[in-house]
Design a protein around this motif. Structure first.
Motif, PDB file in Angstrom:
ATOM      1  N   ILE B 202      -8.240   3.593  -2.303  1.00 34.35           N
ATOM      2  CA  ILE B 202      -7.411   2.495  -2.809  1.00 34.35           C
ATOM      3  C   ILE B 202      -7.455   2.405  -4.322  1.00 34.35           C
ATOM      4  CG2 ILE B 202      -7.042   0.025  -2.736  1.00 34.35           C
ATOM      5  CD1 ILE B 202      -8.361   0.157   0.036  1.00 34.35           C
ATOM      6  N   SER B 205      -5.594   5.144  -5.880  1.00 37.42           N
ATOM      7  CA  SER B 205      -4.147   4.971  -5.772  1.00 37.42           C
ATOM      8  C   SER B 205      -3.631   4.012  -6.833  1.00 37.42           C
ATOM      9  CB  SER B 205      -3.766   4.471  -4.387  1.00 37.42           C
ATOM     10  OG  SER B 205      -4.112   3.122  -4.232  1.00 37.42           O
ATOM     11  N   VAL B 206      -4.370   2.934  -7.076  1.00 38.47           N
ATOM     12  CA  VAL B 206      -3.953   1.990  -8.121  1.00 38.47           C
ATOM     13  C   VAL B 206      -3.964   2.682  -9.477  1.00 38.47           C
ATOM     14  CG1 VAL B 206      -4.591  -0.139  -9.274  1.00 38.47           C
ATOM     15  CG2 VAL B 206      -4.740  -0.004  -6.831  1.00 38.47           C
ATOM     16  N   LEU B 234       5.203  -0.496  -4.811  1.00 39.29           N
ATOM     17  CA  LEU B 234       3.949   0.235  -4.664  1.00 39.29           C
ATOM     18  C   LEU B 234       2.819  -0.412  -5.460  1.00 39.29           C
ATOM     19  CD1 LEU B 234       5.158   3.903  -4.810  1.00 39.29           C
ATOM     20  CD2 LEU B 234       4.330   2.653  -2.854  1.00 39.29           C
ATOM     21  N   THR B 235       3.139  -0.828  -6.707  1.00 38.96           N
ATOM     22  CA  THR B 235       2.095  -1.480  -7.508  1.00 38.96           C
ATOM     23  C   THR B 235       1.639  -2.756  -6.836  1.00 38.96           C
ATOM     24  OG1 THR B 235       3.399  -0.717  -9.384  1.00 38.96           O
ATOM     25  CG2 THR B 235       1.537  -2.120  -9.869  1.00 38.96           C
ATOM     26  N   THR B 237       1.801  -3.637  -3.619  1.00 36.62           N
ATOM     27  CA  THR B 237       1.016  -3.462  -2.401  1.00 36.62           C
ATOM     28  C   THR B 237      -0.344  -2.846  -2.690  1.00 36.62           C
ATOM     29  OG1 THR B 237       2.121  -1.366  -2.046  1.00 36.62           O
ATOM     30  CG2 THR B 237       3.015  -3.260  -0.894  1.00 36.62           C
ATOM     31  N   SER B 238      -0.400  -1.920  -3.644  1.00 36.75           N
ATOM     32  CA  SER B 238      -1.701  -1.300  -3.939  1.00 36.75           C
ATOM     33  C   SER B 238      -2.675  -2.305  -4.504  1.00 36.75           C
ATOM     34  CB  SER B 238      -1.531  -0.163  -4.938  1.00 36.75           C
ATOM     35  OG  SER B 238      -0.598   0.747  -4.484  1.00 36.75           O
ATOM     36  N   SER B 241      -3.848  -4.540  -1.820  1.00 33.34           N
ATOM     37  CA  SER B 241      -4.766  -3.809  -0.955  1.00 33.34           C
ATOM     38  C   SER B 241      -6.149  -3.733  -1.598  1.00 33.34           C
ATOM     39  CB  SER B 241      -4.200  -2.413  -0.734  1.00 33.34           C
ATOM     40  OG  SER B 241      -5.102  -1.615  -0.082  1.00 33.34           O
ATOM     41  N   ILE B 316       0.049   6.883  -2.263  1.00 36.26           N
ATOM     42  CA  ILE B 316       0.069   5.437  -2.378  1.00 36.26           C
ATOM     43  C   ILE B 316       0.568   4.760  -1.121  1.00 36.26           C
ATOM     44  CG2 ILE B 316       1.171   3.625  -3.694  1.00 36.26           C
ATOM     45  CD1 ILE B 316       0.851   5.877  -5.977  1.00 36.26           C
ATOM     46  N   TYR B 317       1.364   5.476  -0.356  1.00 36.96           N
ATOM     47  CA  TYR B 317       1.847   4.841   0.862  1.00 36.96           C
ATOM     48  C   TYR B 317       0.746   4.636   1.869  1.00 36.96           C
ATOM     49  CZ  TYR B 317       6.681   4.747  -0.485  1.00 36.96           C
ATOM     50  OH  TYR B 317       7.854   4.439  -1.108  1.00 36.96           O
ATOM     51  N   ASN B 319      -1.646   2.964   1.443  1.00 39.28           N
ATOM     52  CA  ASN B 319      -2.078   1.576   1.385  1.00 39.28           C
ATOM     53  C   ASN B 319      -1.461   0.749   2.488  1.00 39.28           C
ATOM     54  OD1 ASN B 319      -3.884   0.982  -0.706  1.00 39.28           O
ATOM     55  ND2 ASN B 319      -2.310   1.530  -2.171  1.00 39.28           N
TER      56      ASN B 319
END
Lengths: 352, 333
Positions: B202, B205-206, B234-235, B237-238, B241, B316-317, B319
C-alpha cells in the motif's frame, strides 16, 4: 558524492603563500623563520600575530603542518588568500564572532527572564499546530501572485536585519547603516571605501552587507525559511545605479554546508523611479566563503536561512539602496530548473 | 524504470544484506547483514547533486552507523549479561527502524530523498530491524517495546497533523504503521509478516502515484491532464487504503491485528493504536480530498505529458481488491 567546498583561512597572511614547499618558493622563506630560534621573541611574535585563529604556534613546523598539509603545489595568483584544503570548519561564524565573554551567572539570569516569553511563544506554536490549517491551494485569482516576506516600513521591521561592513572586524574603512528613508522605506546606505588597511593580512577591502536574521521558533530553535512553493525572488527597490549582490544563505546541518551561499547580482537603475526586480531562483549560483564552487546545484528552497544584500563593486563612492519590500513569487510558466549547465554525464555512461 | 548497473548491484546487495540478516544463526551475522544493507543503501541515496540530499544521506549514515555500533556491542556481551544486552539491542533496532522515541532522524532524512528511495527506505529497510526485533522478544521482559508502540503511534499521528510536504507525511505514516507492526510482532510472526506485506504494497503504491505525478507538496497534486480523473481516483483510494478504511485493502491487516490483540487482551495498547489511526486518517483525508476535489489549471505542476507507465495502474488497483477479503481469509489462514 559530497560537493567540495574550497575555503580559505580568513585573514590569512601572504606569508603562508610564500611558505609553500615548492622548490622555487622555499628560498623565499624569510631567514628568521628558517632557523628555529626559541630565544628569539620577535620570531614567535611574528608567527602569532599572523595566525587568524589565535592559536599559538611554537615553531615553524607546527605552523606548516597546521596550514599546509595536504599541501598544494599550485600557486594560485588570482585568489589573494591562501587555499586551505580541509573541509572541517571549526566555527559556524568562521572566526568573525564577537569576542566578548559573558559571565555565566548573568547569562542564566537573562535566560530566565526570557523564559516566560519563550513559553508563550511555544504555546502559540502548539495552538497553531493543532488548530490552524495549512494553506494547501491558493485561490485561483491569487495564483502567480506574490508573498511579501520582508516589508521594510518601520523600525520594528528593520530589527530583522543586520548591517555590517568591513570596518567591523578591522578589515577596511567602509561604513554603512540601515535606517528609514524620508519616504518611509528601508534605506541601506553608506560609503564603500576600497582603501586596504595596512596590516598585511587583508588584500582587498570595501564591502558592506545587510542580512536578514535567521528565523527562530520558541526557545531560540533555528528553523528555515521555506520557499519551495515559489520560483522567483521579487524586490521593489530604488537604487543608485550600482550593482549589488543578493546572497541567499542555505547553511545546512553539517559544517560542509555552513558557508553555502547562493548569489546573483542585483542591477539597479538609479533615478527617482522604483524598480521591481524578479529574479528566478534557478539563476542563483553556489559559492562558499566567497569562492565559486565547481559543482553547482540549484538552490534548496526549503532550507533557506537568510537573505543578504551586499554592496561591494570596487568603486570608492557612497551607495544608497532604498528597499520597499522583498518577496517571493511563483510563476507557473517558469520551467527552468537550473540555469547553469554542468556538462557532466551520468556515472554509468561508458566512455565519458 | 531504467536502472543503471551500479543501482542494480547495490539493490541486489541491499536485498542480500537483508536476507543475510534475518537468516543468520548468530547476532554477528545479523549485524553483518545490517551493515551490508546500510552500505548498499548509501550509494543509492547519494546520487543527486543537491545539497539537501547529500545532507540527508549523511544523516542517515550517521544514525544507522550508531545503531550498528550499539548492535555489535550488545551482540558481544549477549552471553554474559543478557538482560542489558537485549535491552540495548532492542533500543538499537528501534533506532535503525525509525520507531519512536528514536524517530527524529526519519522525517528529516525522508525529506531529502526522491520517491524511489523513499519507497526503499519505508519498506525494505524495515525488514531486517523488525525481524531481528521479533527474534529478540522471547527474552525481553522489559517494557521497551510496548512503550515504543505507544509512543510511535502517538508521534506518527500527532507529528503529521500540520504537515504539507508529502514525504514528511509518509514518514509520519510509516512511524505510525511501525507501531502496528510492532504490536503484531508481540502477537505472532505470521501476523507481523502479513501486516508488513500489506503495508509494503500500500505505501509503495501511494509513493509510486506521487512519483508519477512528480509531486512533493499537497498543492502540487492538483492537475488537469487527460489522465487526471484516473489519477484522482487512484490517489484518493490509495490514501484511504493507507489510512485503513474498510472497503480498501489497508483495512485487512488492521482488522486482523485488532482481532488478535483483543483475544490477547492488549486493550490499552489497542485503544491508543486505534485513536492514532484515526488521527492519521485525518491527514490522509486532507491530502485525498485535495487530490480528488480541487482542480486548478494554472499551476506549473500540471504540465506533465509523460507516457503512463505500464506498472503504475496495475500496482495501484490492488488497493481495491480488499473487497475480496473473505476469500483471502480462506487462502491465508
Amino acid at each position: 558524492m559530497l560537493p567540495l567546498r574550497w575555503s580559505h583561512v580568513p585573514g590569512g597572511s601572504g606569508l603562508v603563500r610564500a611558505l609553500r614547499p615548492s622548490g622555487s618558493v622555499v628560498s623565499r622563506i624569510p631567514p628568521h623563520l628558517r632557523q628555529e630560534d626559541g630565544n628569539d621573541t620577535r620570531q614567535k611574535r611574528f608567527l602569532h600575530v599572523h595566525s587568524s585563529r589565535n592559536i599559538i604556534f611554537g615553531n615553524t613546523k607546527t605552523f606548516l603542518k597546521e596550514n599546509l598539509w595536504p599541501c598544494s603545489r599550485v600557486n594560485r595568483s588570482i585568489a589573494t588568500t591562501p587555499v586551505k584544503q580541509l573541509f572541517w570548519e571549526k566555527d559556524p561564524k568562521g572566526g568573525y564572532s564577537s569576542k566578548e565573554k559573558r559571565n555565566r551567572k548573568e547569562l542564566i539570569q537573562e535566560g530566565l527572564k526570557e523564559l516566560r516569553i519563550e513559553l508563550s511563544k511555544w504555546k502559540g506554536e502548539v495552538i497553531e499546530k493543532f488548530e490552524d490549517d495549512p494553506i494547501i491551494v491558493r485561490p485561483e485569482c491569487l495564483i502567480g501572485d506574490m508573498d511579501k516576506v520582508w516589508i521594510l516600513k518601520n523600525e520594528e521591521q528593520l530589527k530583522n536585519w543586520v548591517a555590517t561592513s568591513d570596518k567591523d572586524h578591522g578589515e577596511g574603512y567602509s561604513s554603512c547603516s540601515l535606517s528609514l528613508s524620508p519616504a518611509g522605506h528601508g534605506l541601506f546606505s553608506g560609503q564603500i571605501n576600497t582603501q586596504v588597511p595596512k596590516d598585511g593580512r587583508v588584500k582587498k577591502a570595501g564591502y558592506c552587507n545587510m542580512k536578514s536574521i535567521r528565523p527562530r521558533l520558541s526557545f531560540k530553535r533555528e528553523v528555515y525559511l521555506d520557499w519551495s512553493l515559489y520560483n522567483h525572488l521579487e524586490l521593489r527597490v530604488r537604487g543608485d545605479g550600482r550593482t549589488y549582490l543578493l546572497n541567499i544563505s542555505t547553511a545546512g546541518y553539517f559544517d560542509l554546508h555552513w558557508n553555502d551561499m547562493y548569489s546573483y547580482p542585483l542591477y539597479t537603475r538609479g533615478g527617482p523611479h522604483w524598480q521591481v526586480t524578479k529574479i528566478p531562483f534557478s539563476k542563483f549560483f553556489l559559492s562558499s566563503k566567497g569562492r565559486l564552487q565547481d559543482k553547482q546545484c540549484p538552490i534548496p528552497l526549503q532550507r533557506v536561512v537568510s537573505l543578504g544584500i551586499s554592496a561591494g563593486d570596487r568603486v570608492n563612492a557612497p551607495f544608497r539602496l532604498e528597499i520597499d519590500y522583498i518577496g517571493v513569487y511563483s510563476d507557473p510558466d517558469h520551467t527552468e530548473e537550473f540555469a547553469y549547465e554542468m556538462y557532466k554525464l551520468p556515472k554509468y555512461i561508458v566512455g565519458n | 524504470m531504467p536502472l543503471s548497473s551500479s543501482q542494480i548491484l547495490f539493490f541486489s546487495t541491499l536485498m542480500l544484506g537483508t536476507l543475510l540478516s534475518i537468516s543468520s544463526s548468530s547476532w554477528f551475522g545479523a549485524w553483518m547483514g545490517l551493515e551490508l544493507n546500510l552500505l548498499s543503501f548509501i550509494p543509492l541515496i547519494s546520487s543527486k547533486n543537491n545539497q539537501y540530499s547529500s545532507e540527508a544521506a549523511l544523516k542517515y549514515f550517521l544514525i544507522q552507523a550508531l545503531g550498528s555500533s550499539i548492535i555489535i556491542m550488545s551482540a558481544s556481551f549477549m552471553m554474559s549479561s543478557s538482560e542489558l544486552a537485549t535491552t540495548l539491542f532492542t533500543v538499537a533496532l528501534l533506532l535503525k527502524a525509525g520507531a519512536a522515541p528514536f524517530h527524529f532522524w526519519f522525517p528529516s532524512v525522508m525529506e531529502g530523498l526522491q520517491w524511489n528511495q523513499v519507497i526503499i527506505l519505508m519498506t525494505i529497510q524495515k525488514i531486517a530491524p523488525l525481524s531481528l526485533l521479533s527474534y529478540l522478544l522471547y527474552s525481553n521482559t522489559l517494557y521497551i517495546v510496548p512503550a515504543a508502540i505507544i509512543t510511535s503511534a502517538l508521534v506518527g499521528a500527532i507529528g503529521g497533523i500540520n504537515q504539507t510536504f508529502l514525504r514528511k507525511i509518509m514518514a509520519y505514516s510509516s512511524i505510525n504503521h511501525m507501531a502496528w507492526m510492532m504490536s503484531a510482532i508481540l502477537i505472532s510472526e505470521t501476523n507481523w509478516l502479513l501486516y508488513f506485506s500489506f503495508y509494503c504494497l500500500i505505501s509503495s503504491s501511494v509513493a509510486i502515484l506521487f512519483n508519477y505525478q512528480d509531486v512533493f507538496h499537497i498543492s502540487h497534486i492538483v492537475n488537469h491532464t487527460p489522465h487526471s480523473s484516473h489519477m484522482k481516483i487512484l490517489t484518493f483510494t490509495s490514501l484511504l487504503s493507507l489510512g485503513g478504511l474498510p472497503p480498501f485493502t489497508g483495512f485487512i491487516p488492521k482488522w486482523i491485528i485488532i482481532q488478535e490483540m483483543v483475544s490477547s487482551h492488549m486493550f490499552i495498547t489497542l485503544a491508543i493504536l486505534l485513536a492514532s489511526a484515526l488521527l492519521t486518517l485525518f491527514y490522509y483525508l486532507r491530502v485525498a480530498m485535495t487530490a480528488l476535489t480541487i482542480s486548478s489549471p494554472k499551476t506549473k505542476w500540471s504540465t506533465k505529458s509523460t507516457i503512463s507507465s505500464y506498472m503504475t495502474p496495475s500496482m495501484i488497483y490492488m488497493n481495491i481488491f480488499g473487497l475480496l477479503a473473505p476469500s483471502l481469509f480462506t487462502i491465508i489462514l
